[in-house]
Each structure stands twice: as C-alpha cells, then as structure tokens.
Design a protein around this motif. Structure first.
Motif, PDB file in Angstrom:
ATOM      1  N   GLY A  19       0.805  -1.213   0.000  1.00  0.00           N
ATOM      2  CA  GLY A  19       0.000   0.000   0.000  1.00  0.00           C
ATOM      3  C   GLY A  19       0.834   1.258   0.000  1.00  0.00           C
ATOM      4  O   GLY A  19       0.515   2.238  -0.693  1.00  0.00           O
ATOM      5  N   GLU A  20       1.924   1.252   0.760  1.00  0.00           N
ATOM      6  CA  GLU A  20       2.788   2.424   0.814  1.00  0.00           C
ATOM      7  C   GLU A  20       3.582   2.585  -0.479  1.00  0.00           C
ATOM      8  O   GLU A  20       3.855   3.711  -0.903  1.00  0.00           O
ATOM      9  N   ALA A  21       3.935   1.484  -1.117  1.00  0.00           N
ATOM     10  CA  ALA A  21       4.609   1.566  -2.417  1.00  0.00           C
ATOM     11  C   ALA A  21       3.674   2.162  -3.468  1.00  0.00           C
ATOM     12  O   ALA A  21       4.084   2.990  -4.296  1.00  0.00           O
ATOM     13  N   VAL A  22       2.415   1.758  -3.444  1.00  0.00           N
ATOM     14  CA  VAL A  22       1.443   2.294  -4.396  1.00  0.00           C
ATOM     15  C   VAL A  22       1.204   3.778  -4.119  1.00  0.00           C
ATOM     16  O   VAL A  22       1.136   4.597  -5.053  1.00  0.00           O
ATOM     17  N   LEU A  23       1.070   4.129  -2.864  1.00  0.00           N
ATOM     18  CA  LEU A  23       0.903   5.534  -2.488  1.00  0.00           C
ATOM     19  C   LEU A  23       2.050   6.377  -3.045  1.00  0.00           C
ATOM     20  O   LEU A  23       1.834   7.441  -3.647  1.00  0.00           O
ATOM     21  N   TYR A  24       3.259   5.911  -2.849  1.00  0.00           N
ATOM     22  CA  TYR A  24       4.449   6.599  -3.334  1.00  0.00           C
ATOM     23  C   TYR A  24       4.406   6.751  -4.855  1.00  0.00           C
ATOM     24  O   TYR A  24       4.656   7.835  -5.401  1.00  0.00           O
ATOM     25  N   GLY A  25       4.051   5.670  -5.546  1.00  0.00           N
ATOM     26  CA  GLY A  25       4.036   5.704  -7.005  1.00  0.00           C
ATOM     27  C   GLY A  25       3.011   6.660  -7.573  1.00  0.00           C
ATOM     28  O   GLY A  25       3.313   7.437  -8.492  1.00  0.00           O
ATOM     29  N   VAL A  26       1.789   6.630  -7.058  1.00  0.00           N
ATOM     30  CA  VAL A  26       0.758   7.486  -7.643  1.00  0.00           C
ATOM     31  C   VAL A  26       0.945   8.941  -7.233  1.00  0.00           C
ATOM     32  O   VAL A  26       0.579   9.853  -8.002  1.00  0.00           O
TER      33      VAL A  26
END
Length: 362
Positions: free
Chosen positions: A239-246
């Motif tokens: 979830g934190e990786a996706v947050l960072y990416g978007v």
C-alpha cells in the motif's frame, strides 16, 4: 479517467534472509524459482537480494495487484528454501561477513572497480518510472521536481534499524547509497546537453562504468522512455509503495501541465534538505518545497498533495493519496514502526519479524 493518462511502473528491491534474519546468499535461486506470471523478477548486485518490477500500469489498482503478486511469489519461493523476503531499506541485523556479489560479469566488474563501496552499500530501494514523451521533457520534469524530493523521501523511509542498532535516521539507506560517486540529488540541468555532458565526464573519469550507473535520485531511464525516481527506500507495505508511485505520478502530471519555471534551488542546499528528510522522516520536520523552511513533515506532505491535487483527481487517486498520507501521519511510516518495534526489547530480530513478507500459503 483521461485516455492519455501518464503510465507508470514500480521496481522493488528486497533482502533474502534466513530464519534467524541474517542475509542469505540465495537471492538468485529465489528469483529463478519464483513464479513470474506478473511483471519481471531479477537478480541484484549482491546474492542476498532479489528485485521485482511491475509491467506498465495505468491505474493504482493494476500496480497494487502486480506488486502484491510479485511480493507473494518471491516470498513463497524463499519460504520453500527456508528463507524470508524482507522489505527493508537496510539490513537490520549485524552481519559477520560482507555479502557475496552476484556472479554476473557486470556486477563483478563493479565490485572490483569500486571496492568497499560496492561490497558495503547493500541497500534496497523503490524505483518509480513515469512515462515521458521524450528525454527533453524528462529534463524539464527533473528540474521542476527537485524541491519536492525531501518530502517524497519521507513517504517510504524504512531503514531506521541497521546492523543491530538504531541509526538515528529514518532512511539510513539513503546515506549508505550516497557512497556511490554518481548518487544523490540531481543538479538543475537546464538542458539535455548539460545532463549528457555530466554523464560523459563521469564515464571518462571512471566514476561510472556504464550509463546504467547514473544513480541520481531522479534520472532519465536508459531502457524505457521514462523518468525514474530512485530516492525512496523499499516500502514496508504494498500500500505504501502504491501511495508513493501514484503521488509521484500526480506530481509529474502537474509539472507537465504547468509553465512554471524551475526553482533556482542550488544542489548544495537540496542535498542538505534531503539529508534532513532522511534523518527525521515522516515523524520529524522537513524543508518545505516552497520556502525551504522546516515544518512538520506530515504538513509538508499534505501541501505536496494539494499541489498535485488536480492531476491526482484526474486519475481518481486524490482520496486514496490523502487517506494514505493521513494514515502514515497517524500510525507512522516504515521507519517509525521499525523503531517502535525495536524499542520494546532492543532486539533487531523483532524488526525482521515485523517486516518479513508472509507467503500466501503460510
């Protein structure tokens, strides 16, 4: 959603550790044995690492699905060998020997040429690729995004505990990685020619062995038509990786839609600002991208989201990013959770237990 929305991809690096939490030199075997039904799996510089990369993503749901499958497949392959997959920017436990270099001609040449830098800078990062139409546009993105780098680093900071002790940094990985001569904050280039002139000078000086060793926190990718953000630790959770990416995609989309000129922020000042962000992470203070003044990092991150809100709303990510940043502020980021777990008993093994990816069939 706009049909010409920016596409993106996420790469993650992991440690492979044994049951005791120490680095294990079987990363290549884990990569070879893992199912590769999504994205791509690769070996890394040291034999105790594994890397995954999503395919080209248009939505955050695609990225989340692929990242989840990639982590799970690697974790299951590791478990079949009695090992664990660890998403941590730095290795939490003290190691008695330097990690072995992956038997690959390029990696072996790097080890011989750079010596202890290559042998001791074993770190795991999260790299985000954002599609750009051409390299000149990529330079414009790099020049404009520089003031936002300190705040971005706080999102995934996840390496407080290293070598068995609390380093005092939220992202100790960032400090370790900057031993490479080509790593760190990018200067303000102004043109593609300036960028290329620096890369050429590095090659002639032997500071890099090939163009893939351009390690700026944001660089032009040599393999894809993208700008690659390289400053983040591997995120503690998908979830934190996706947050960072978007969030990065939203920033780039905002920059591309704007005619605002790049900041005159010097590289010397930017390096110091990113140092501060790596020191304190999300729970401390961070230089603000507008003023350079220190403010609570969570407040600065909120202002970054506001700056990128139009592009985030266009891709349907605004509420997701706002909620994710609020959750990080309330519960702490990866570094905060590492430190909280470590402080209970002063045992770094507990940090490994906290972070290790659970196989789906565990």
């Amino acid at each position: 959603m706009n049909s010409d929305v920016l596409t993106f991809g996420v790469e993650e690096e992991f440690f492979v550790v044994d049951r005791t939490g120490h680095l294990s030199p079987v990363g290549g075997a884990v990569v070879d044995a893992a199912d590769e039904d999504e994205g791509e799996l690769q070996q890394e510089l040291t034999r105790s690492q594994a890397e995954s990369a999503t395919g080209i993503c248009t939505t955050r749901d695609e990225a989340e699905r692929q990242l989840t499958i990639l982590r799970t497949n690697l974790a299951e392959a590791a478990a079949r060998r009695g090992r664990r997959l660890l998403p941590s920017g730095s290795a939490p436990l003290t190691e008695t020997a330097l990690p072995a270099i992956t038997p690959n001609p390029r990696y072996e040449r790097m080890s011989e040429h750079f010596g202890a830098t290559a042998r001791t800078s074993h770190t795991c990062g999260c790299h985000v690729h954002i599609a750009v139409p051409d390299r000149e546009t990529g330079i414009r993105v790099i020049d404009r995004v520089r003031p936002f780098l300190p705040a971005l680093l706080t999102v995934t900071a996840n390496s407080a505990i290293c070598d068995g002790y609390d380093t005092g940094y939220a992202s100790w990985r960032y400090q370790q990685w900057n031993r490479w001569p080509s790593a760190g904050a990018p200067p303000r280039f102004g043109s593609l020619d300036h960028y290329e002139s620096i890369v050429d000078a590095w090659l002639r000086a032997g500071a890099i062995l090939d163009r893939a060793m351009v390690y700026w926190d944001v660089r032009l990718s040599e393999k894809q038509p993208t700008v690659e953000f390289r400053l983040g630790d591997v995120a503690a959770t998908v979830g934190e990786a996706v947050l960072y990416g978007v969030l990065i995609r939203g920033l780039v989309g905002t920059i591309l839609a704007s005619e605002e000129r790049p900041s005159k922020l010097s590289n010397e000042v930017l390096r110091a600002q990113i140092w501060r962000a790596s020191r304190e992470g999300l729970s401390g203070r961070c230089p603000h991208f507008r003023t350079g003044d220190l403010a609570p990092a969570s407040d600065v991150l909120d202002d970054v989201v506001t700056f990128a809100s139009g592009a985030l709303a266009e891709t349907g990510d605004l509420d997701f990013v706002r909620d994710g940043c609020a959750r990080l502020a309330a519960e702490g980021g990866g570094a905060d959770r590492q430190r909280a777990r470590f402080e209970k008993r002063g045992v770094a093994d507990d940090v490994v237990d906290l972070l290790a990816v659970r196989p789906a069939r565990d």
